[in-house]
Write a protein that holds these residues in place. Structure first.
Motif, PDB file in Angstrom:
ATOM      1  N   ARG A 113     103.713  15.613 -88.511  1.00 55.54           N
ATOM      2  CA  ARG A 113     102.400  15.149 -88.542  1.00 55.54           C
ATOM      3  C   ARG A 113     101.719  15.497 -86.942  1.00 55.54           C
ATOM      4  N   VAL A 114     100.465  15.912 -86.974  1.00 54.07           N
ATOM      5  CA  VAL A 114      99.843  16.137 -85.743  1.00 54.07           C
ATOM      6  C   VAL A 114      99.632  14.875 -84.975  1.00 54.07           C
ATOM      7  N   ILE A 115      99.874  14.698 -83.935  1.00 55.37           N
ATOM      8  CA  ILE A 115      99.798  13.566 -82.862  1.00 55.37           C
ATOM      9  C   ILE A 115      98.838  13.668 -81.654  1.00 55.37           C
ATOM     10  N   ASP A 116      97.638  13.041 -81.679  1.00 58.95           N
ATOM     11  CA  ASP A 116      96.785  13.490 -80.550  1.00 58.95           C
ATOM     12  C   ASP A 116      97.132  12.832 -79.257  1.00 58.95           C
ATOM     13  N   ALA A 117      97.925  13.412 -78.421  1.00 57.94           N
ATOM     14  CA  ALA A 117      98.095  12.974 -77.099  1.00 57.94           C
ATOM     15  C   ALA A 117      97.219  12.562 -76.277  1.00 57.94           C
ATOM     16  N   THR A 118      95.936  13.318 -76.429  1.00 58.27           N
ATOM     17  CA  THR A 118      94.984  12.697 -75.776  1.00 58.27           C
ATOM     18  C   THR A 118      94.176  11.341 -75.868  1.00 58.27           C
ATOM     19  N   ASN A 119      94.440  10.840 -77.109  1.00 60.13           N
ATOM     20  CA  ASN A 119      93.966   9.728 -77.325  1.00 60.13           C
ATOM     21  C   ASN A 119      94.997   8.525 -77.926  1.00 60.13           C
ATOM     22  N   LEU A 120      96.142   8.782 -77.244  1.00 59.03           N
ATOM     23  CA  LEU A 120      97.387   7.888 -77.470  1.00 59.03           C
ATOM     24  C   LEU A 120      97.415   6.653 -76.642  1.00 59.03           C
ATOM     25  N   ALA A 121      97.220   5.463 -76.964  1.00 57.63           N
ATOM     26  CA  ALA A 121      97.490   4.382 -76.165  1.00 57.63           C
ATOM     27  C   ALA A 121      98.603   4.173 -75.407  1.00 57.63           C
ATOM     28  N   ALA A 122      98.612   3.781 -74.294  1.00 63.22           N
ATOM     29  CA  ALA A 122      99.952   3.514 -73.538  1.00 63.22           C
ATOM     30  C   ALA A 122     100.645   2.772 -74.307  1.00 63.22           C
ATOM     31  N   GLY A 123     101.834   3.167 -74.423  1.00 63.17           N
ATOM     32  CA  GLY A 123     102.897   2.098 -75.170  1.00 63.17           C
ATOM     33  C   GLY A 123     102.823   2.352 -76.397  1.00 63.17           C
ATOM     34  N   SER A 124     101.875   3.020 -77.188  1.00 63.35           N
ATOM     35  CA  SER A 124     101.790   3.522 -78.636  1.00 63.35           C
ATOM     36  C   SER A 124     102.822   4.607 -78.766  1.00 63.35           C
ATOM     37  N   THR A 125     103.746   4.329 -80.033  1.00 58.50           N
ATOM     38  CA  THR A 125     104.585   5.417 -80.254  1.00 58.50           C
ATOM     39  C   THR A 125     104.447   5.734 -81.720  1.00 58.50           C
ATOM     40  N   GLU A 126     104.235   7.107 -81.944  1.00 53.65           N
ATOM     41  CA  GLU A 126     103.892   7.791 -83.275  1.00 53.65           C
ATOM     42  C   GLU A 126     105.071   8.792 -83.558  1.00 53.65           C
ATOM     43  N   ALA A 127     105.414   8.619 -84.935  1.00 56.22           N
ATOM     44  CA  ALA A 127     106.516   9.574 -85.477  1.00 56.22           C
ATOM     45  C   ALA A 127     105.840  10.885 -85.548  1.00 56.22           C
ATOM     46  N   VAL A 128     106.489  11.838 -85.436  1.00 55.66           N
ATOM     47  CA  VAL A 128     106.206  13.306 -85.551  1.00 55.66           C
ATOM     48  C   VAL A 128     106.664  13.839 -86.960  1.00 55.66           C
ATOM     49  N   PRO A 195      92.639  13.106 -67.342  1.00 55.26           N
ATOM     50  CA  PRO A 195      94.159  13.065 -67.380  1.00 55.26           C
ATOM     51  C   PRO A 195      94.624  12.740 -68.818  1.00 55.26           C
ATOM     52  N   LEU A 196      96.093  13.018 -69.060  1.00 61.78           N
ATOM     53  CA  LEU A 196      96.996  12.645 -70.118  1.00 61.78           C
ATOM     54  C   LEU A 196      98.414  12.422 -69.831  1.00 61.78           C
ATOM     55  N   ALA A 197      98.986  11.663 -70.204  1.00 67.53           N
ATOM     56  CA  ALA A 197     100.483  11.248 -69.919  1.00 67.53           C
ATOM     57  C   ALA A 197     101.322  11.053 -71.148  1.00 67.53           C
ATOM     58  N   PHE A 198     102.147  11.374 -71.755  1.00 70.86           N
ATOM     59  CA  PHE A 198     103.037  11.137 -72.777  1.00 70.86           C
ATOM     60  C   PHE A 198     104.529  11.433 -72.547  1.00 70.86           C
ATOM     61  N   ILE A 208     111.674  12.941 -84.155  1.00 71.56           N
ATOM     62  CA  ILE A 208     110.979  13.306 -82.992  1.00 71.56           C
ATOM     63  C   ILE A 208     109.896  12.323 -83.032  1.00 71.56           C
ATOM     64  N   ALA A 209     109.412  11.723 -81.726  1.00 73.32           N
ATOM     65  CA  ALA A 209     108.272  10.829 -81.434  1.00 73.32           C
ATOM     66  C   ALA A 209     107.538  11.054 -80.371  1.00 73.32           C
ATOM     67  N   VAL A 210     106.348  10.625 -80.480  1.00 71.29           N
ATOM     68  CA  VAL A 210     105.510  10.811 -78.969  1.00 71.29           C
ATOM     69  C   VAL A 210     105.120   9.495 -78.642  1.00 71.29           C
ATOM     70  N   ARG A 211     105.323   8.879 -77.334  1.00 68.70           N
ATOM     71  CA  ARG A 211     104.730   7.681 -76.970  1.00 68.70           C
ATOM     72  C   ARG A 211     103.741   7.949 -75.818  1.00 68.70           C
ATOM     73  N   GLY A 212     102.934   7.366 -75.802  1.00 62.43           N
ATOM     74  CA  GLY A 212     101.713   7.388 -74.976  1.00 62.43           C
ATOM     75  C   GLY A 212     102.056   6.727 -73.620  1.00 62.43           C
ATOM     76  N   ASP A 213     101.747   7.147 -72.424  1.00 65.80           N
ATOM     77  CA  ASP A 213     101.864   6.551 -71.204  1.00 65.80           C
ATOM     78  C   ASP A 213     100.786   6.461 -70.427  1.00 65.80           C
TER      79      ASP A 213
END
Length: 213
Positions: A113-128, A195-198, A208-213
């Motif tokens: 799954r495509v995860i948009d790191a530019t719009n991922l809320a801090a603390g939110s985790t999405e499975a890839v 800026p972005l941070a993840f 595999i997962a992505v978490r917004g920072d």
């Protein structure tokens, strides 16, 4: 020594030991940039989408998922933009026979799954997605993260591109984790740089997962 000479000598001594004056009120000392384990440049001109549009029926926009497919070398070719990322000397990303979309090698990866790191809320985790049993342990964690960013499975930009830095990395029995910071550039009526941070995690089972920072 006359009183006048003594006073002059005292003044010169005081000048020699005077401390550097503090910065004017309102100035803030800039913090040094964080240490960077590796810098990554993401450029739309070298993207999977740009490559697809040069091959055949041009896609309208970025893919929102990358299906897992059995690879047929007689009808499919690797995606050149990500061909360096391989498991078992086989690239991870391939064009389907019609050249309409990219697919991942089902032998080593599930659908992503495509995860948009530019719009991922801090603390939110999405499975890839997940590495298969054949994939786990056969690609370095950092290389997997770089592949996901190069393929735009982890979307780090909207229009132009991004400059990223891997600022922290952990790799051990508990899995792999990498934290990235940076900025991406896009245009509306004007140029914007945001800026972005993840953080990307890969657990021991290959999830595999992505978490917004």
């Amino acid at each position: 020594m006359t009183p006048r000479v003594a006073l002059l000598a005292l003044g010169l001594a005081a000048c020699g030991t005077r401390a550097t004056p503090p910065p004017p009120t309102g100035e803030v000392a800039m913090k040094p940039p964080p240490s960077c384990l590796e810098q990554l440049t993401v450029d739309h001109g070298r993207s999977v989408l740009t490559e697809q549009r040069s091959l055949g029926p041009a896609a309208f926009d970025f893919q929102q998922r990358f299906a897992a497919a059995d690879i047929d070398r007689d009808t499919q070719i690797p995606v050149a933009a990500t061909a360096a990322y391989q498991i078992g000397q086989t690239p991870l990303l391939w064009w389907n026979a019609a050249r309409t979309e990219a697919v991942v090698n089902a032998a080593v990866l599930t659908e992503l799954r495509v995860i948009d790191a530019t719009n991922l809320a801090a603390g939110s985790t999405e499975a890839v997605g997940q590495l298969s049993e054949l994939g786990v342990g056969h690609i370095a964690g950092r290389d997997l993260v770089k592949f996901l960013i190069a393929a735009r499975v982890i979307a780090t930009y909207v229009h132009i591109g991004a400059e990223l830095c891997i600022v922290d990395e952990q790799d051990g029995p508990g899995g792999y984790q990498a934290r990235l910071t940076g900025e991406h550039t896009y245009f509306t009526n004007a140029k914007h740089v945001e800026p972005l941070a993840f953080t990307v995690t890969v657990d021991p089972a290959g999830v595999i997962a992505v978490r917004g920072d």
